[in-house]
Each structure stands twice: as structure tokens, then as C-alpha cells.
Design an enzyme around this catalytic site. Structure first.
Site, PDB file in Angstrom:
ATOM      1  N   SER A  24       0.825  -1.201   0.000  1.00 48.06           N
ATOM      2  CA  SER A  24       0.000   0.000   0.000  1.00 48.06           C
ATOM      3  C   SER A  24       0.865   1.259   0.000  1.00 48.06           C
ATOM      4  CB  SER A  24      -0.954  -0.037   1.192  1.00 48.06           C
ATOM      5  OG  SER A  24      -1.896   0.997   1.126  1.00 48.06           O
TER       6      SER A  24
ATOM      7  N   ASP B 156     -10.622  -4.286  -4.134  1.00 46.76           N
ATOM      8  CA  ASP B 156      -9.987  -3.358  -3.199  1.00 46.76           C
ATOM      9  C   ASP B 156     -10.814  -2.080  -3.114  1.00 46.76           C
ATOM     10  OD1 ASP B 156      -8.267  -1.492  -1.916  1.00 46.76           O
ATOM     11  OD2 ASP B 156      -6.530  -2.670  -2.506  1.00 46.76           O
TER      12      ASP B 156
ATOM     13  N   HIS C 255      -8.509  -4.639   0.455  1.00 42.69           N
ATOM     14  CA  HIS C 255      -7.226  -3.981   0.708  1.00 42.69           C
ATOM     15  C   HIS C 255      -6.440  -4.608   1.864  1.00 42.69           C
ATOM     16  CE1 HIS C 255      -4.485  -0.690  -0.026  1.00 42.69           C
ATOM     17  NE2 HIS C 255      -4.448  -0.389   1.262  1.00 42.69           N
TER      18      HIS C 255
END
Length: 368
Positions: free
Chosen positions: A147, A212, A241
Site C-alpha cells: 500500500s 480493493d 485492501h
């Protein structure tokens, strides 16, 4: 203006757990540091590293005696080492690698405040520790960015051309692109991964969930498409996510990737060319050699035809006239197109100027 924008970005883009999920404690018998609530392990070192920005960050190094490669892991937002410790230990064991993870400035028990530039200094400190303290070579390091961690990961990857590989887990194209589908990079954006990924020479694995809800799947797909050295990506159907590690395919694919990377000569990727490309180049050379022999024969035939060519001067004149006419026609069409394009550009530029004025006020309400 730049520092003010950076401060605003830091305020809205980083979410360190508050309070931190761990403390650093010293073992009474050995004096060795460990994370509170984490069992003491002989194969785990807890370290405090100084960064060039003047902060002191906490890192953990998990050793695997059979490892030939080392993973430098940059975790995602809203997490710290207390939450990541068990994942690090499992990955080291299951993948057969050494693994170093670290907390960004302002995260966990690391000092300072988080910012884009601080995360770059943080990963540099962790990388230097691997080289200086543990003697790990550049070509034996795999960078792993999850991320927001894809930002410092790709920043470091552009600086070291001999890295063994890069893994991007739910990565972002850039901070602004998490919120807006902009087509160009703005000066006030952070983590401009879209501009950095083409500069990475080593193999890149991209992992992303198709559902996501924080960083759209399109971010991972576009970054993969821009890679020089693409490895088969892992698109986890239904993955969001924060749950990709729960999929059996996640660990299987990572094992497959690590195994493939271990078997490849590390120097192979320094030039940015893969084995397949090199083989194609060799095959292409062989074809050119055979073609060159054929070309020599044709050249001799062309010389014998030279006299016949001289008998066609009028045809040549007509051909030159036709070429001239074609050029004028192409020029006219090009001018017509450019005029239309100019009108379109003027309109888009007016819209862009309006966008430039409005976006900074809304920027970086990120949750990745």
C-alpha cells in the site's frame, strides 16, 4: 509553499496506530531488546536505527538460517510492528528468507512525525543496516512494499539497479490518484510511483485484490503494465485492501516467485533485459546473418539491372512529381488536424487551470 503542502499531505495521508500496539523492552537476563507482547526469539533482532532526518526508528530483523535472499518490508498505513510481527515471522519461515521490517517515523515507537521524505529516509536507514550490520549484498535484497509502503519501496528501487526483485502489494499509482483519476502528475502529489516504476530494472511482482475498496485494482494493473521486467501478477478475485494474506494463492505465488528469483543469475537484470529478451536478440542476430547472405546475392543482381534503370528517366520524373503531390497533401491534412487539436488543447488547458486551483484544497484525504 512546497513545505506547507507536504505538511498538509502528512496530516491527512498517514494514520499511525494511536496508541502504538507495542513497546520496546529489554530482556533482563540478556539485555537484548524485544517487542512487548511478542515472545523472545533467538532468530529475531530488535533494532533502533538513526535516519538522516534525525529520527530514531524501530526495526526487526528475522533470520532464517537457510536463506540466501533478504526481504526489506515496508508496511501499509494504520499499522505498526506490533501488528506486523507475526506476519513477518511467518513469511520468513514459509518463504525461506531473512526479513527486515521497520516502522516509519512517527509510527509505533519510532520518533518524529511521518512525511513522504521521512519515509524515504527511514527505508534508507533500514537498507544501510542490512548492508553494514548484516553484510547483505544489494543483489540479494528483495524490496516489498504494501500500500503506502510502495512509495518508499519504489523510491529506493530507482536508486539501486542491482536489486534482486521488487514486490508491490496493493500499491498506489500516487497519493492523488487514490482520490482522483488524474491523467498527469502534479507537483503537489506524493509518492509518484507511476513515474518511478519504469526506472526499476529488476523483476517486479504485483499483487492486488480485485475488490480493493481503498486503492482500486487499476493502480496495480497500470503499475504492472509499466514495469520493465514483468513477473506474472497475482490478481486475487474478491480480495480487498487488507485481507490478501488470507488467500492460499498469496503464499503459493510468493513461493513461486522467490524460487524463480533464486534460480536466476542476479547480473542478468542489471541491463534491464531478461533472458527471454536476450535469447530473442541472439535469434534475431542469427536471422540477420542468414539474411545478409541473401542480401549480397540480391545486390549483385541489382548491379546488373542498373543499366535497365537508366532507360526509364521519364518514369522517374513522374514518380518525383507524385511524391511531391503526396507530401503537399499530407502537409495540408497535418495542418487541418493541428488546428483542431489546438482548439481542443485550449479548452482542456482552461479546464486544467480550474482543476489546479481547486484540487489542493481537497487533497490527500487518504485512507490507504
Amino acid at each position: 509553499m512546497g513545505s506547507a503542502t507536504s505538511s498538509m499531505a502528512a496530516k491527512f495521508a498517514f494514520f499511525p496506530p494511536n496508541p502504538p500496539t507495542y513497546k520496546v523492552v529489554s530482556d533482563e537476563s540478556t539485555g537484548k531488546m524485544r517487542l512487548s507482547d511478542a515472545p523472545q526469539r533467538e532468530n529475531v533482532d530488535v533494532l533502533k536505527l538513526c535516519t538522516k532526518k534525525g529520527n530514531e526508528i524501530v526495526a526487526v530483523y528475522v533470520k532464517n538460517p537457510s536463506a540466501s535472499l533478504t526481504v526489506l518490508y515496508s508496511h501499509g498505513n494504520a499499522a505498526d510492528l506490533g501488528q506486523m510481527f507475526n506476519i513477518f515471522a511467518e513469511l520468513s519461515l514459509r518463504l525461506g528468507v531473512n526479513l527486515m521490517g521497520y516502522d516509519y517515523s512517527g509510527y509505533g515507537q519510532s520518533s518524529g512525525k511521518p512525511s513522504e521524505q521521512d519515509t524515504y529516509a527511514d527505508i534508507e536507514a533500514a537498507y544501510s543496516c542490512l548492508e553494514d550490520t548484516y553484510g547483505v549484498k544489494e543483489e540479494d535484497i528483495i524490496l516489498y512494499g504494501q500500500s503506502v509502503g510502495s512509495g518508499p519501496t519504489l523510491e529506493l528501487a530507482t536508486c539501486f539497479p542491482r536489486l534482486r526483485a521488487v514486490i508491490l502489494h496493493s500499491p498506489i499509482l500516487s497519493g492523488l490518484r487514490v482520490m482522483y483519476p488524474v491523467k498527469r502528475t502534479f507537483w503537489f502529489d506524493i509518492y509518484k510511483n507511476i513515474d518511478k516504476i519504469p526506472l526499476v530494472n529488476c523483476p517486479v511482482l504485483v499483487i492486488h485484490g480485485t475488490d480493493d475498496e481503498i486503492v482500486d485494482w487499476s493502480h496495480g494493473k497500470q503499475l504492472w503494465e509499466l514495469c520493465k521486467e514483468k513477473y506474472e501478477p497475482l490478481w486475487l478475485k474478491g480480495g480487498n485492501h487488507c485481507n490478501l494474506e488470507l488467500y492460499p494463492e498469496y503464499l503459493r505465488h510468493l513461493k513461486k516467485f522467490i524460487s524463480a528469483i533464486e534460480k536466476l543469475p542476479c547480473a542478468q537484470y542489471i541491463s534491464g533485459q531478461s533472458t527471454d529478451q536476450s535469447e530473442r536478440s541472439v535469434n534475431s542476430t542469427d536471422h540477420r546473418d542468414r539474411s545478409r547472405t541473401s542480401t549480397d546475392h540480391r545486390e549483385k543482381s541489382r548491379l546488373s539491372n542498373g543499366q535497365r534503370e537508366k532507360s526509364r528517366p521519364s518514369t522517374d520524373s513522374r514518380e518525383k512529381s507524385r511524391v511531391s503531390t503526396d507530401r503537399r497533401e499530407k502537409s495540408r491534412r497535418s495542418y487541418d488536424r493541428s488546428g483542431k487539436a489546438r482548439n481542443s488543447i485550449d479548452q482542456s488547458e482552461r479546464a486544467r487551470n480550474s482543476f489546479d486551483r481547486s484540487v489542493p484544497a481537497l487533497l490527500f484525504a487518504l485512507t490507504f
